[in-house]
Design an enzyme around this catalytic site. Structure first.
Site, short mmCIF file in Angstrom:
data_model
loop_
_atom_site.label_atom_id
_atom_site.label_comp_id
_atom_site.label_asym_id
_atom_site.label_seq_id
_atom_site.Cartn_x
_atom_site.Cartn_y
_atom_site.Cartn_z
N GLN A 209 0.48 15.37 9.54
CA GLN A 209 -0.22 14.95 8.37
C GLN A 209 -0.33 15.99 7.31
O GLN A 209 -0.34 17.30 7.61
CB GLN A 209 -1.60 14.43 8.27
CG GLN A 209 -1.73 13.21 9.32
CD GLN A 209 -1.39 11.79 8.94
OE1 GLN A 209 -0.70 11.63 7.74
NE2 GLN A 209 -1.05 11.04 9.83
N TYR B 16 1.92 4.38 17.41
CA TYR B 16 2.43 4.99 16.32
C TYR B 16 1.77 6.40 16.24
O TYR B 16 1.35 6.88 15.59
CB TYR B 16 2.26 4.28 15.11
CG TYR B 16 2.39 2.89 14.77
CD1 TYR B 16 3.83 2.62 14.36
CD2 TYR B 16 1.49 2.01 15.43
CE1 TYR B 16 3.86 1.12 14.38
CE2 TYR B 16 1.92 0.76 15.28
CZ TYR B 16 3.18 0.23 14.85
OH TYR B 16 3.44 -1.15 14.77
N ASP C 209 -1.66 3.22 13.99
CA ASP C 209 -1.31 4.33 12.55
C ASP C 209 0.12 3.90 12.08
O ASP C 209 1.00 4.88 12.21
CB ASP C 209 -1.76 5.50 13.07
CG ASP C 209 -1.75 6.38 11.80
OD1 ASP C 209 -1.55 6.05 10.67
OD2 ASP C 209 -1.58 7.72 11.98
N CYS D 129 -1.79 3.25 5.80
CA CYS D 129 -1.44 4.04 4.46
C CYS D 129 -0.74 3.11 3.51
O CYS D 129 -0.13 3.56 2.47
CB CYS D 129 -0.54 5.16 4.84
SG CYS D 129 1.11 4.46 5.68
N1 SAH Z 1 -0.62 8.80 14.33
C1 SAH Z 1 0.43 9.91 13.99
C2 SAH Z 1 1.47 9.54 13.30
C3 SAH Z 1 1.26 8.20 12.17
S1 SAH Z 1 2.84 8.07 11.25
C4 SAH Z 1 -0.43 11.09 13.24
O1 SAH Z 1 -1.69 10.67 12.65
O2 SAH Z 1 -0.06 12.08 12.72
C5 SAH Z 1 3.60 6.90 11.96
C6 SAH Z 1 4.34 7.08 13.15
O3 SAH Z 1 5.04 5.72 13.67
C7 SAH Z 1 5.75 7.83 12.76
O4 SAH Z 1 5.45 8.95 13.46
C8 SAH Z 1 6.88 6.81 12.99
O5 SAH Z 1 8.02 7.48 13.65
C9 SAH Z 1 6.29 5.93 14.10
N2 SAH Z 1 6.76 4.59 14.15
C10 SAH Z 1 7.59 3.82 13.18
N3 SAH Z 1 7.65 2.68 13.75
C11 SAH Z 1 7.13 2.53 15.01
C12 SAH Z 1 6.89 1.47 15.96
N4 SAH Z 1 7.74 0.46 15.63
N5 SAH Z 1 6.50 1.72 17.12
C13 SAH Z 1 5.95 2.82 17.52
N6 SAH Z 1 6.05 3.93 16.42
C14 SAH Z 1 6.57 3.86 15.31
#
Ligand code: SAH
Length: 497
Positions: free
Chosen positions: A329, A358, A427, A454
């Site tokens: 982040q 995610y 997320d 977001c």
């Molecule tokens: N929770 C983490 C990242 C959030 S960003 C944090 O707080 O830092 C969202 C993430 O979801 C990204 O890393 C992206 O690669 C991933 N993502 C996107 N589509 C997805 C899906 N269908 N299933 C799982 N992850 C996914």
């Protein structure tokens, strides 16, 4: 959520005003207030270049002022609610007009001079002309607007909590990723003017962590002094395209990456030596190879030129190693606020099985691993999953496991295997939750459920489904990106039965 610059796309999406007679912003949110007469602008005669005075009614979800010209919606970036502006039409579409401010006739009391003088020329400063309390009020209103549009069950009664802002809403971006170009004799490192390829050299950016700016500016001077080959887009020749500096909030270390057009990097030895001399805070230098004209910043291949493989960041007592590509982040302080809000909303016990969906590099699940029985997380980027598992190991966390795959595929799979989640944190990126995941959540109904979002629009859309089984306890907006229109929030959901 990943970084995103504002683009024109936004207008098309928001072209359908569902409300708009009164400004929401600054007034108490009243969901019943609707005026559909303003929803269409058919037959309004207007030309590009035409000027007219306009009263701004409210801010749209991307922070632009909204007014109505003969019932047709007009988007005016930089104008604030209750202002009267003389505007000039820049685009006319069937459903909306885009215009720019020529003159503000009546100013909003919430207007301030932006600290960054180029704020209206580049992306990322959509609200810098607005007082900070007004920005925070706007972000709460963004959720209200989205809920009104999608109207999930019970939406008029949701507890929309006041946006949690920052004590200092500047200097928060821990990563600077700026293109480098030679314009005439001048070496510029900065940002592109909106929807153009004109690079503005930016010696000062108030939203950036000063550590990132110091490194970028010093590296700019060294590139210049050592006459390092710079990428020329017209000729598609030269080496250095983009410089990326990422600072650790915890240690002050800075990781530096040169994105290059060429495989080789002529003069890199002298450059590295000069950087070592001038910038002891830079602990790792990398080259990412990304040939040719492309709007994508990063190429596939990253090599280390010098120093440490990682910088480290401590989050809620856990250490995370970050390689140049690892996602983190952008705002450390507010990220911690978001994670703590998620923790507070979950009310975890040591018997719980927690899903971190995610997951990125596992920051959420690993931060919470001490508080639960077991953590499983999934993420689609294989390198991030590797990082998550490595991060578990570094912190001697033995009850957490990350897998490569989509949430919509792995969440049902784990449940089918008998691993039943008690607690779920999602997320997702701006696109929100996949339909299949929503369906599975409704079928299995994890007892504790937090949605970190977001994008208020996809959140509101997803809540239409999710509220079949869950009740929204509250939506806590958190300002992750001060001075921009971007919204972030944590939603606590509880089961209806
Ligand atoms: N929770 C983490 C990242 C959030 S960003 C944090 O707080 O830092 C969202 C993430 O979801 C990204 O890393 C992206 O690669 C991933 N993502 C996107 N589509 C997805 C899906 N269908 N299933 C799982 N992850 C996914």
């Amino acid at each position: 959520m990943t970084e995103n610059t504002n683009k024109k796309r936004a207008y098309a999406q928001k072209a359908r005003p569902t409300t708009g007679k009164k400004p929401y912003y600054g007034k108490k949110f009243d969901p019943r207030r609707q005026d559909r007469r303003q929803a269409t602008g058919d037959g309004v005669d207007v030309r590009i270049g035409q000027n007219f005075p306009l009263t701004i009614k409210r801010l749209g979800i991307n922070g632009e002022g909204i007014g109505y010209f003969k019932r047709k919606i007009v988007f005016v970036p930089g104008a604030l609610p209750d202002e009267v502006a003389v505007v000039k039409v820049t685009d006319v579409q069937p459903k909306y007009i885009a215009a720019k401010v020529l003159k503000i006739r009546e100013k909003s009391p919430n207007r301030v001079a932006p600290r960054d003088e180029y704020a209206d020329e580049v992306g990322g400063f959509e609200l810098e002309h607005m007082t900070y309390p007004a920005q925070l009020a706007f972000k709460k209103d963004v959720v209200a607007q989205a809920l009104e549009k999608f109207q999930p069950r019970g939406w008029t009664d949701y507890d929309l909590r006041d946006t949690i802002g920052m004590a200092n809403p500047y200097e928060y971006r821990n990563k600077a990723q700026f293109p480098v170009r030679k314009i005439g004799d001048k070496l510029s490192v900065g940002m592109y003017k909106r929807s153009s390829h004109d690079l503005i050299d930016l010696p000062v950016v108030h939203t950036q962590d000063p550590a990132t700016m110091k490194v970028l500016r010093t590296v700019r001077d060294l590139l210049d002094k050592l006459s390092v080959s710079i990428y020329n887009e017209d000729k598609n020749r030269g080496t250095v395209k983009t410089i990326v500096a990422r600072a650790s909030h915890t240690t002050g270390e800075v990781q530096l990456t040169f994105v290059t057009n060429t495989d080789g990097f002529p003069g890199d030895a002298a450059l590295i030596e000069a950087i070592n001399q001038a910038l002891p805070e830079v602990t790792g230098i990398f080259q990412n190879f990304n040939p040719g004209r492309t709007s994508i910043v990063w190429g596939e291949e990253t090599i280390k030129l010098w120093g440490k493989d990682y910088i480290e960041e401590t989050i809620m007592g856990k250490t995370f190693q970050l390689s140049p590509r690892a996602f983190m982040q952008l705002n450390y302080t507010q990220m911690t606020v978001v994670y703590n809000e998620a923790l507070a909303a979950l009310d975890l016990t040591h018997a719980d099985k927690l899903v971190d969906a995610y997951a990125g590099v596992g920051t959420i699940g690993l931060s919470l691993a001490d508080k639960v029985g077991e953590v499983r997380g999934m993420e689609i980027i294989p390198e991030a999953v590797d990082d998550a598992n490595i991060n578990a190991e570094i912190n001697h966390i033995t009850n957490a496991k990350y897998e490569i795959g989509t949430a919509e595929e792995l969440f049902p799979k784990w449940q089918a295997e008998g691993w039943i989640a008690d607690a779920l944190v999602v997320d997702p990126p701006r696109t929100g939750l996949d339909t299949a995941l929503r369906r599975e959540i409704l079928r299995t109904k994890p007892e504790k459920f937090v949605y970190i979002s977001c994008n208020a629009s996809t959140l509101a859309r997803d809540l239409v489904d999710l509220t079949q089984a869950y009740q929204v306890e509250y939506i806590q907006s958190i300002d992750m990106f001060p001075q921009t229109a971007r919204w972030e929030g944590v939603v606590k959901l509880t089961r209806r039965d």
